[in-house]
Design a protein around this motif. Structure first.
Motif, short mmCIF file in Angstrom:
data_model
loop_
_atom_site.label_atom_id
_atom_site.label_comp_id
_atom_site.label_asym_id
_atom_site.label_seq_id
_atom_site.Cartn_x
_atom_site.Cartn_y
_atom_site.Cartn_z
N ASN A 26 0.97 -1.34 0.08
CA ASN A 26 0.11 -0.02 0.66
C ASN A 26 1.13 1.17 0.00
OD1 ASN A 26 -2.04 -0.92 -0.25
ND2 ASN A 26 -2.29 -1.94 2.09
N GLY A 27 0.53 2.27 -0.86
CA GLY A 27 1.24 3.19 -1.04
C GLY A 27 2.86 3.25 -1.85
N ALA A 28 2.60 2.13 -2.54
CA ALA A 28 3.90 1.97 -3.59
C ALA A 28 3.51 3.14 -4.80
CB ALA A 28 3.91 0.86 -4.09
N GLY A 29 2.39 3.35 -5.18
CA GLY A 29 2.46 3.60 -6.32
C GLY A 29 1.50 2.82 -7.14
N LYS A 30 0.68 1.70 -6.69
CA LYS A 30 0.47 1.02 -8.00
C LYS A 30 -0.57 1.35 -8.62
CE LYS A 30 -0.59 -2.25 -5.85
NZ LYS A 30 -0.37 -2.11 -3.90
N SER A 31 -1.61 2.08 -8.16
CA SER A 31 -3.07 2.24 -8.83
C SER A 31 -2.44 3.48 -9.86
CB SER A 31 -4.16 2.90 -7.99
OG SER A 31 -4.17 2.04 -7.13
N ALA A 231 -2.92 -4.87 -11.34
CA ALA A 231 -2.03 -4.59 -9.76
C ALA A 231 -2.54 -4.97 -8.51
CB ALA A 231 -2.15 -2.87 -9.21
N THR A 232 -1.37 -5.40 -7.71
CA THR A 232 -2.26 -6.25 -6.75
C THR A 232 -1.26 -6.76 -5.65
OG1 THR A 232 -2.85 -8.25 -6.20
CG2 THR A 232 -1.53 -8.52 -7.46
N HIS A 233 -1.05 -6.65 -4.09
CA HIS A 233 -0.28 -7.52 -3.29
C HIS A 233 -0.81 -8.59 -2.69
CE1 HIS A 233 -3.50 -5.28 -1.02
NE2 HIS A 233 -2.51 -3.65 -0.84
N SER A 234 -1.81 -9.01 -3.55
CA SER A 234 -2.32 -10.85 -2.82
C SER A 234 -1.49 -11.59 -3.77
CB SER A 234 -3.89 -10.86 -3.42
OG SER A 234 -4.60 -12.06 -3.34
N GLU A 245 1.82 -19.68 -17.85
CA GLU A 245 3.32 -20.56 -18.85
C GLU A 245 3.79 -18.86 -19.34
OE1 GLU A 245 3.54 -21.00 -23.07
OE2 GLU A 245 1.72 -22.47 -22.30
N TYR A 246 2.43 -17.63 -19.60
CA TYR A 246 2.62 -16.18 -20.29
C TYR A 246 2.51 -15.12 -18.79
CZ TYR A 246 0.20 -19.46 -23.69
OH TYR A 246 -0.10 -19.82 -24.50
N THR A 247 2.93 -15.50 -17.77
CA THR A 247 3.19 -14.44 -16.53
C THR A 247 4.04 -13.71 -16.29
OG1 THR A 247 0.40 -15.56 -15.69
CG2 THR A 247 2.20 -14.27 -14.07
N THR A 248 4.63 -12.79 -16.26
CA THR A 248 5.35 -11.77 -15.64
C THR A 248 5.22 -11.07 -14.46
OG1 THR A 248 5.28 -10.59 -16.87
CG2 THR A 248 6.24 -12.03 -17.59
N ILE A 249 6.21 -11.05 -13.34
CA ILE A 249 6.05 -10.26 -12.37
C ILE A 249 7.23 -9.51 -11.99
CG2 ILE A 249 6.48 -10.50 -9.71
CD1 ILE A 249 3.92 -12.67 -11.12
N GLY A 250 6.42 -7.95 -11.84
CA GLY A 250 7.66 -6.81 -11.97
C GLY A 250 7.27 -6.71 -10.55
N THR A 251 7.72 -5.72 -9.41
CA THR A 251 7.74 -4.86 -8.25
C THR A 251 7.67 -3.29 -8.78
OG1 THR A 251 10.05 -4.78 -8.01
CG2 THR A 251 8.01 -6.39 -7.37
N LYS A 252 6.65 -2.62 -7.52
CA LYS A 252 6.35 -1.23 -7.33
C LYS A 252 6.97 -0.86 -6.75
CE LYS A 252 5.12 2.94 -9.29
NZ LYS A 252 5.49 3.21 -7.90
N LEU A 334 9.67 -9.98 -4.18
CA LEU A 334 8.53 -9.90 -3.64
C LEU A 334 8.06 -10.37 -2.27
CD1 LEU A 334 7.35 -13.40 -5.39
CD2 LEU A 334 7.05 -11.29 -6.39
N LEU A 335 9.15 -10.78 -1.36
CA LEU A 335 8.79 -10.50 0.06
C LEU A 335 9.16 -9.03 0.48
CD1 LEU A 335 11.62 -13.08 0.94
CD2 LEU A 335 9.03 -13.13 2.22
N GLN A 336 9.65 -8.01 -0.68
CA GLN A 336 9.51 -6.95 -0.51
C GLN A 336 8.42 -6.21 -0.25
OE1 GLN A 336 13.90 -6.41 -1.95
NE2 GLN A 336 14.48 -5.68 -0.13
N ALA A 337 8.19 -6.39 -1.33
CA ALA A 337 6.48 -6.00 -1.77
C ALA A 337 5.09 -6.61 -1.44
CB ALA A 337 6.75 -6.14 -3.45
N LEU A 338 5.52 -7.49 -0.55
CA LEU A 338 4.29 -7.72 -0.17
C LEU A 338 4.29 -8.21 1.01
CD1 LEU A 338 4.04 -11.20 -1.86
CD2 LEU A 338 2.07 -9.38 -2.53
N TYR A 339 5.02 -8.35 2.14
CA TYR A 339 5.69 -7.49 3.35
C TYR A 339 5.89 -6.37 4.19
CZ TYR A 339 3.66 -12.31 2.68
OH TYR A 339 3.20 -13.97 2.71
N ASP A 340 5.35 -5.95 5.57
CA ASP A 340 6.07 -4.48 5.75
C ASP A 340 7.82 -4.98 6.47
OD1 ASP A 340 3.85 -2.86 5.24
OD2 ASP A 340 2.89 -3.36 6.68
N SER A 341 7.85 -6.48 7.44
CA SER A 341 8.58 -6.60 7.65
C SER A 341 9.22 -8.44 6.99
CB SER A 341 8.63 -7.14 9.28
OG SER A 341 7.84 -5.46 9.54
#
Length: 486
Positions: A26-31, A231-234, A245-252, A334-341
């Motif tokens: 939250n607050g990373a600016g995904k939207s 855009a998600t953090h789910s 096989e068509y999926t990629t992951i990026g972090t904002k 992924l950990l840095q994008a999804l969790y506060d700690s």
């Protein structure tokens, strides 16, 4: 794909695929990132862009005022959905369901193969797919209307539908409408902003499979002109999407306008049991532990069981040293994008190397201070679990050699018997279960080592060179065997 990136003056998505997951807290600016892409791309005639806002308010009921606004102004829908709040979102989705039906019927009419196939119709191809997302209600064609009925057959009005069910219906319609109206002469972009809102974890996963099924159903030439950006953090949504096989992951991250997508479906599938569990770090407090092989996984699982909940680790298997590095590198952002700690651990074999490992972001890495996990069998604590201290075990080795003079492992057993360091840096995989047998125990070696780890009190444990603490590593034990704070 024809479009390797979405590049605009204010936002850039690099390494584009058919399904592009943009992670961020939250607050990373995904939207803001998705809206910026939409604002820059929509005026370009080379693109057909649809943005689905995160706050999807209203009732899934056709509204004459909304329908009139949509018909009178082709930019009306863009303008109202470009804000954080979209008050009539579900009303527009209900109108789009009618347009979806009309678009489908026109395609059916103009496509001979579809028209002549008795198993192809709007109910089977569209409504039934939406209904599979729902547990308690379903949409039916009745006369010229589309109505909701409960599982018992009773008609239910749109305002009586639960928020999660109406959310799922609206999103499914939006996704289907996008795929039904693909313009093959342009590059088609669907921007889904937090589609997981109001959906329970299982429904999030079903929605992910719904989206990937739409991609899978596209002809190859059409697929090359389609990109879905989510855009998600789910974690359940991400892990279900990553199975494609068509999926990629990026972090904002905050104040970052450039997002690099990485194809990581293979490594993420390994971590999916952890990341896909929505309570993995929120309730159970388990911490991700990356290990090299299935044997190591069983050891740490046994350690957690033996500790009666004191040790909170969630082991996942990499499969090899190279894949372990790949998994560590993939999980860190992924950990840095999804969790506060964010925090995770990784333990790999010593393989005759004693140098420590550098952490990769929040992934703290350890190297065993012995050749491999089975070498820990010969520590004082594991021999105690086997009920046979080292002097007695040496006697048992002598007795076994007398009884088995021609055994294929005779030379290794002799080497073990005389080894002051108990073959600490020697590969003993071939004799690991034999060690348990010689000690008179039939239990698997992984259980023995796991039990010893689970019972170990780091604060009072011996640090002698033949101790479990020494073989595993003092720092590793202090990090991995600590009591969880519940």
């Amino acid at each position: 794909m024809n479009q390797p990136s979405l590049t605009t003056p204010d936002a850039e998505l690099i390494g584009l695929s058919n399904i592009n997951v943009v992670l961020g807290r939250n607050g990373a600016g995904k939207s803001r990132f998705l809206r910026t892409l939409e604002n820059n791309l929509a005026p370009n005639p080379a693109f057909q862009v649809r943005y689905i806002s995160p706050e999807r308010a209203g009732v899934f009921r056709r509204d004459g005022g909304v329908l009139n606004a949509m018909e009178q102004n082709k930019d009306w829908l863009r303008s109202v959905r470009g804000k954080n709040q979209a008050e009539n979102f579900k009303a527009t989705s209900a109108n789009l369901l009618r347009e979806l039906e009309l678009a489908y019927l026109r395609r059916l009419e103009s496509t001979t193969n579809l028209r002549n196939d008795p198993d192809r119709n709007f109910r089977l191809d569209r409504l039934d797919k939406i209904n599979r997302l729902l547990a308690n209600i379903a949409i039916f064609q009745e006369g010229s209307d589309l109505v909701f009925r409960t599982s018992s057959g009773d008609i239910i009005t749109p305002d009586q539908i639960s928020s999660g069910e109406s959310e799922a219906v609206a999103l499914a319609v939006e996704v289907m409408y996008f795929f039904e109206t693909i313009d093959s002469s342009r590059f088609n972009v669907l921007l889904l902003d937090e589609p997981d809102v109001h959906l329970h974890p299982d429904l999030q996963a079903r929605l992910a499979r719904f989206i990937t099924a739409e991609i899978d159903a596209l002809p190859g030439e059409m697929r090359s002109s389609v990109a879905v950006c989510i855009a998600t953090h789910s974690t359940p949504l991400v892990c279900a999407l990553a199975l494609s096989e068509y999926t990629t992951i990026g972090t904002k991250h905050f104040a970052q306008s450039r997002v690099q997508q990485v194809t990581s479906a293979e490594v993420l599938r390994k971590a999916a049991p952890f990341f896909g569990h929505p309570l993995s770090m929120a309730l159970s407090l388990d911490t991700l532990l990356i290990v090299e092989g299935e044997d190591d996984e069983r050891v740490w699982q046994q350690a957690a069981r033996t500790s009666h909940g004191r040790i909170g680790l969630f082991p996942i298997v990499a499969g090899s040293v190279n894949k372990q590095t790949e998994l560590e590198t993939a999980c860190a952002p992924l950990l840095q994008a999804l969790y506060d700690s964010p925090l995770a651990f990784s333990v790999r074999d010593g393989d005759k190397i004693v140098a420590p490992l550098e952490s990769i972001g929040p992934v703290v890495r350890f190297r065993l201070q012995c050749y491999a996990m089975e070498n820990a069998l010969l520590t004082d604590e594991c021999l105690a679990v086997l009920g046979m201290p080292w002097p007695e075990f040496q006697t048992a080795l002598t007795h076994w050699l007398q009884l088995n003079p021609s055994h294929k492992d005779e030379s290794v057993i002799k080497q073990l018997q005389s080894s002051q360091e108990r073959l600490r840096y020697t590969k003993i995989k071939a004799i690991r279960q034999l060690i348990c047998s010689i000690a008179g125990k039939l239990r698997p070696w992984e259980v023995v080592v796991g039990q010893a780890l689970g019972e170990l009190d780091v604060s009072t444990a011996s640090t002698e060179s033949t101790s479990l603490l020494s073989f595993i590593g003092v720092d590793a034990c202090k990090a991995l065997l600590v009591a969880r704070t519940l």
